[in-house]
Design an enzyme around this catalytic site. Structure first.
Site, short mmCIF file in Angstrom:
data_model
loop_
_atom_site.label_atom_id
_atom_site.label_comp_id
_atom_site.label_asym_id
_atom_site.label_seq_id
_atom_site.Cartn_x
_atom_site.Cartn_y
_atom_site.Cartn_z
N HIS A 67 47.89 38.27 39.46
CA HIS A 67 47.82 39.67 40.45
C HIS A 67 48.24 40.75 39.72
O HIS A 67 49.47 41.15 39.37
CB HIS A 67 48.83 39.14 41.41
CG HIS A 67 48.56 38.37 42.45
ND1 HIS A 67 47.87 38.82 43.72
CD2 HIS A 67 48.57 37.01 42.87
CE1 HIS A 67 47.37 38.00 44.61
NE2 HIS A 67 47.98 36.78 44.02
N CYS A 102 42.85 36.29 42.38
CA CYS A 102 43.46 35.12 43.10
C CYS A 102 42.35 34.18 43.69
O CYS A 102 41.26 33.62 43.16
CB CYS A 102 44.46 35.43 43.79
SG CYS A 102 45.83 34.01 44.16
N GLU A 131 48.05 43.83 40.41
CA GLU A 131 48.98 44.89 41.47
C GLU A 131 50.46 44.55 41.46
O GLU A 131 51.18 45.39 41.95
CB GLU A 131 48.19 44.97 42.80
CG GLU A 131 48.81 43.89 43.81
CD GLU A 131 48.25 42.45 43.48
OE1 GLU A 131 48.82 41.55 43.87
OE2 GLU A 131 47.18 42.15 42.60
#
Length: 369
Positions: free
Chosen positions: A340, A255, A342
């Site tokens: 993202h 990001c 995760e």
């Protein structure tokens, strides 16, 4: 009824003078903020605690919010810094066995303003058509001329990363330590830390402005650059630190970290019209040809033309607007993605990126003097 001041106690004022009346929940604090929207169907707890939303008011396009409450395990930070949540309908009687508090309780605790009962579809269309904008959230009886005067004097803050980055170095240990990763904290999400620890990394988290010589003294096997709020150009010290490790140590960015890496190579960034905020963005991996369903939260992007004069290769593109979603320089052992991995909306489409970081570190045991 939408946009009626009947039985309402709070309102949202846009830069052009449009007023949206609603009902307050959470903290009743007047706020000047940037207005954005998020298209996720679930995950309001993770959105609330994502530090990348620092100083922003987030419109949730899914109409019912609060129905599963808040739990102790799904926060992405200790102290949420989001400015406000704007929803169509708020439910203050959650039904979920994991719930330990209501959304209203948590928002009051962290001074986060809530507005419900407004036409979130209309607000979202305004942002979609005209771009993210400044907004004032205030009492329903505040005169319009007073609101517009406050809005005219407001500018987006430039110090958001400094507000949310850790102030001291700390470490997180795995059960079995194989690698030492230094994570530069620009507003890092807990699940990124969990993902690295699961891969047997000892993670040393350092403030965003940590000089490169301090990081070198920690003898990292790899460096991670985190997500965070605002314009990446507002943190030149982090960009300079990354420059000093190009070609010396494996580097992975997510990001804001992706934007910082691109700037360190001489590329440019720009602000998107209304950003990417949601858990359903399709991204194409140009190496494999596969499509990943990704979670995204950013207002800035890397300029594709500016990458042509750098050693960075584009690895991923957004299929909605063709923006850059990933870059890499194999020779320098550095790569990044704008989304993202995760957050796992796919749910596991992008988990390979952490494995990739591990493999690069495994093949690059750097020997420090």
């Amino acid at each position: 009824m939408f946009n009626s001041n009947l039985d309402t106690d709070i309102k949202i004022i846009l830069e052009d003078g449009q007023e949206f009346y609603g009902h307050s929940f959470g903290a009743r604090t007047e706020k000047l903020l940037e207005l954005v929207f998020n298209t996720s169907v679930i995950g309001y707890q993770e959105i609330l605690s994502d530090l990348s939303y620092t100083g922003q008011a987030v419109i949730l396009t899914y109409p019912l919010i609060g129905n599963y409450g808040m739990n102790d395990s799904d926060y992405e930070c200790e102290n949420p810094a989001i400015g406000a949540l704007i929803v169509r309908e708020y439910n203050n009687e959650p039904s979920n066995f994991r719930s330990t508090a209501t959304l209203d309780d948590v928002m009051k605790k962290f001074n986060i303003t809530g507005v419900s009962g407004v036409d979130t579809r209309k607000l979202t269309r305004i942002i979609r058509n005209f771009g993210s904008c400044k907004a004032l959230i205030t009492s329903a009886d505040t005169p319009l001329n007073e609101c517009l005067e406050k809005l005219s004097g407001f500018d987006f803050p430039k110090d958001t990363v400094s507000k949310v980055s850790t102030k001291k170095i700390f470490e997180i240990y795995p059960e079995r330590e194989l690698f030492n990763v230094v994570a530069i904290d620009c507003g890092i999400k807990f699940n990124i830390l969990r993902s690295l620890v699961k891969k047997n990394c000892r993670v040393t988290v350092v403030p965003y402005g940590t000089p490169s010589q301090v990081i070198t003294a920690l003898k990292p096997d790899g460096i991670f650059i985190s997500n965070g709020p605002g314009d990446p150009n507002d943190i030149p010290e982090t960009i300079e630190t990354v420059k000093n490790f190009i070609g010396l140590c494996p580097v992975f960015g997510i990001c804001l970290g992706h934007q910082i890496i691109s700037l360190a190579y001489g590329a440019k960034t720009y602000k998107l019209k209304f950003g990417h905020h949601g858990a359903n963005h399709p991204v194409k991996n140009l190496t494999t040809g596969k499509i990943e369903i990704t979670s995204q939260n950013h207002s800035y992007a890397v300029d594709i033309e500016s990458l042509k004069n750098t050693p960075l290769k584009i690895t991923h593109v957004n299929l909605l607007d063709k923006t850059v979603e990933g870059v890499e320089c194999v020779q320098d052992k550095i790569f990044s993605v704008q989304y993202h991995p995760e957050s796992a909306p796919g749910p596991n489409d992008s988990g390979y990126l952490f494995d990739k970081f591990i493999e690069i570190m495994r093949g690059n045991k750097f020997h420090y003097a």
